[in-house]
Design a protein around this motif. Structure first.
Motif, PDB file in Angstrom:
ATOM      1  N   LYS A  95       0.563  -1.535  -0.277  1.00 27.01           N
ATOM      2  CA  LYS A  95       0.181   0.443   0.121  1.00 27.01           C
ATOM      3  C   LYS A  95       0.893   1.198  -0.243  1.00 27.01           C
ATOM      4  O   LYS A  95       0.586   2.639  -0.483  1.00 27.01           O
ATOM      5  N   ASP A  96       1.627   1.356   0.211  1.00 21.42           N
ATOM      6  CA  ASP A  96       2.905   2.969   0.777  1.00 21.42           C
ATOM      7  C   ASP A  96       3.918   3.267  -0.681  1.00 21.42           C
ATOM      8  O   ASP A  96       3.635   3.774  -1.068  1.00 21.42           O
ATOM      9  N   SER A 135      -4.564   8.921  -4.165  1.00 21.91           N
ATOM     10  CA  SER A 135      -4.726   8.000  -3.344  1.00 21.91           C
ATOM     11  C   SER A 135      -5.609   9.243  -1.586  1.00 21.91           C
ATOM     12  O   SER A 135      -5.301   9.540  -0.940  1.00 21.91           O
ATOM     13  N   HIS A 171     -10.811   7.162  -2.145  1.00 18.64           N
ATOM     14  CA  HIS A 171      -9.395   5.896  -3.199  1.00 18.64           C
ATOM     15  C   HIS A 171      -8.387   5.477  -2.493  1.00 18.64           C
ATOM     16  O   HIS A 171      -6.970   5.718  -3.167  1.00 18.64           O
ATOM     17  N   GLU A 172      -8.156   4.819  -1.358  1.00 20.56           N
ATOM     18  CA  GLU A 172      -7.115   4.753  -0.782  1.00 20.56           C
ATOM     19  C   GLU A 172      -6.914   3.253  -1.559  1.00 20.56           C
ATOM     20  O   GLU A 172      -8.575   2.563  -1.394  1.00 20.56           O
ATOM     21  N   PRO A 173      -5.394   3.199  -2.000  1.00 24.29           N
ATOM     22  CA  PRO A 173      -5.029   1.784  -2.189  1.00 24.29           C
ATOM     23  C   PRO A 173      -5.328   0.874  -1.004  1.00 24.29           C
ATOM     24  O   PRO A 173      -5.210   0.978  -0.256  1.00 24.29           O
ATOM     25  N   LYS A 206       1.197   4.508  -3.383  1.00 23.15           N
ATOM     26  CA  LYS A 206       0.944   5.067  -3.579  1.00 23.15           C
ATOM     27  C   LYS A 206       2.388   6.444  -4.132  1.00 23.15           C
ATOM     28  O   LYS A 206       1.575   7.327  -4.236  1.00 23.15           O
ATOM     29  N   THR A 207       2.958   5.787  -4.119  1.00 18.40           N
ATOM     30  CA  THR A 207       4.084   6.697  -4.525  1.00 18.40           C
ATOM     31  C   THR A 207       4.632   6.570  -6.568  1.00 18.40           C
ATOM     32  O   THR A 207       5.430   7.572  -6.852  1.00 18.40           O
ATOM     33  N   PHE A 209      -6.281   0.114  -6.609  1.00 16.20           N
ATOM     34  CA  PHE A 209      -5.404   0.923  -6.539  1.00 16.20           C
ATOM     35  C   PHE A 209      -6.542   1.479  -7.947  1.00 16.20           C
ATOM     36  O   PHE A 209      -6.787   1.343  -8.416  1.00 16.20           O
TER      37      PHE A 209
END
Length: 450
Positions: A362-363, A373, A377-379, A366-367, A397
């Motif tokens: 997940k982190d 994000s 719409h958060e992964p 986002k990159t 995502f």
């Protein structure tokens, strides 16, 4: 009108026209060979043309510099300026010849400037025709228009229009009350050409106006522009029929019978037309939408009367019939909004901590550019099962620009996961096979067992 002056046959009409031409050309020849002001006018015309050439050579650089400074002008005005620059000598000749003709009409006898007036009229007509002809995009039609108008302007300047009109009107066929002459056909062609040009200009102006109106949806913009186009070109067709002398009420029954026959032969075409109208009215798809139809994935470039233009990521343009979009299942990735969710599947070793794997995935996603994000719409990353050699995960995502491609964003996310797992010491397993080589005795024992 004296009945003796009316030609009784086509041959008499032809002889009358030839006699008119002969008289005019004899007058022109007499003007040229007779000493006096007639020859002086020819010399003056040559001098005016030489002066126009000199003016062009001396001022062309200044005009070029002035034209380059017209940056904010509309395109149509810049095109007109370019056309005038290309005909700068003719422009100067028209201006100075008309100025001289006007002055001579006031200070001397009119006969002493007659030829100058005729030449000035022809030059002005040729310049105007050359500029107006640029509105006709088709090169062949543009040349026909130029030559036809130049001939007509020459006949007007030489006062021969009545003779030519009488001759062309005599070349005709009559079927009952219907009378079609060569003059009528030429007038109809000229009228149709002018009306088609005006219809095209009006249609494009309407399309630009609709596109600049943000209160109208893209589908309604296309529908209204198509409706305006049908109305304008339909009016041109009716005007052409009326100009040729056809009675619309008389051909109504025939056109109905023909329409029925054409309807059976053009069922697919009519179906596509009706389907296109339905698509525009229900706004199920619109220009810019990203759709999938079978193996075709791309964004809608344009909505036509018969087909929809879909451009794929590899640059191919598919023309899909409107009927297929009505009868088949279509995936519109951006129907209600442009947010698209993508799923990626991957697996890691049983020795890796699943909580660490999920947090790292997940982190990492986002990159990646284009991945959303924000709120809603958060992964997310879920475990989907325990495989033979790996723990299986599903990473979800969101993106908001599907027109930029889906495969490339998936590839970027996979590459980012690869780098992140390398840094965190997370391994991605793969099936392994062990090959054992048996000795001869062991092989014999194995065969005996079998």
């Amino acid at each position: 009108m004296n009945q003796d002056l009316i030609p009784s046959s086509l041959a008499d009409l032809y002889d009358t026209m030839v006699a008119g031409f002969t008289v005019q050309f004899e007058n022109l020849a007499e003007l040229v060979v007779t000493p006096g002001w007639r020859q002086y006018q020819l010399v003056i015309i040559l001098g005016l043309w030489a002066l126009a050439v000199v003016l062009k050579l001396t001022t062309q650089t200044r005009w070029d510099a002035w034209a380059r400074a017209r940056i904010g002008w509309p395109k149509w005005r810049l095109r007109t300026l370019i056309q005038l620059k290309q005909r700068l000598t003719l422009v100067y000749f028209v201006l100075i010849s008309w100025a001289l003709y006007t002055v001579m009409q006031q200070i001397t006898w009119p006969s002493r400037s007659y030829i100058i007036g005729v030449v000035a009229t022809l030059a002005a007509a040729w310049l105007a025709i050359a500029l107006v002809a640029r509105l006709v995009r088709n090169r062949t039609l543009r040349r026909i228009f130029k030559w036809a108008m130049w001939v007509y302007a020459t006949l007007i300047a030489l006062n021969l229009t009545d003779d030519v009109a009488g001759f062309l009107d005599g070349v005709a066929i009559s079927i009952g009350d219907l009378h079609i002459s060569a003059l009528g056909i030429l007038k109809a062609i000229l009228l149709i050409g002018v009306l088609l040009t005006l219809a095209r200009i009006g249609t494009r102006a309407a399309e630009r106006g609709l596109q600049n109106n943000d209160d109208i949806t893209p589908s309604m913009q296309v529908l209204l522009s198509k409706g305006i186009q049908v109305l304008l070109y339909g009016a041109v067709f009716l005007a052409a029929i009326r100009t040729l002398g056809f009675d619309l009420t008389g051909i109504a029954l025939l056109s109905g019978a023909i329409g029925v026959g054409i309807g059976f032969g053009l069922q697919k075409v009519v179906s596509n037309l009706i389907s296109g109208i339905i698509i525009l009215m229900d706004r199920s798809i619109k220009p810019g939408d990203v759709i999938s139809l079978g193996d075709t994935f791309g964004w809608i470039n344009a909505l036509g009367a018969r087909y929809v233009s879909v451009v794929t990521r590899d640059g191919r343009e598919y023309l899909i019939p409107n009927e297929d979009l009505i009868t088949n299942q279509v995936v519109n990735w951006s129907h209600s909004d442009r947010f698209v969710r993508l799923d990626l599947e991957f697996g890691t070793s049983y020795d890796d901590d699943p909580h660490k794997v999920r947090a790292t995935a997940k982190d990492t996603v986002k990159t990646v550019p284009r991945v959303l994000s924000g709120s809603g719409h958060e992964p997310v990353c879920h475990i989907t099962g325990f495989g033979d050699s790996s723990v299986d995960y599903l990473l979800r995502f969101w993106i908001s620009d599907p027109t930029k491609g889906l495969t490339n964003i998936r590839g970027n996310v996979y590459l980012a996961l690869w780098d992140a797992f390398k840094d965190q010491g997370i391994s991605i397993p793969f099936p392994q096979r062990e090959v054992r080589l048996l000795s001869d005795d062991a092989a014999a024992q194995q065969v005996a067992k079998e």
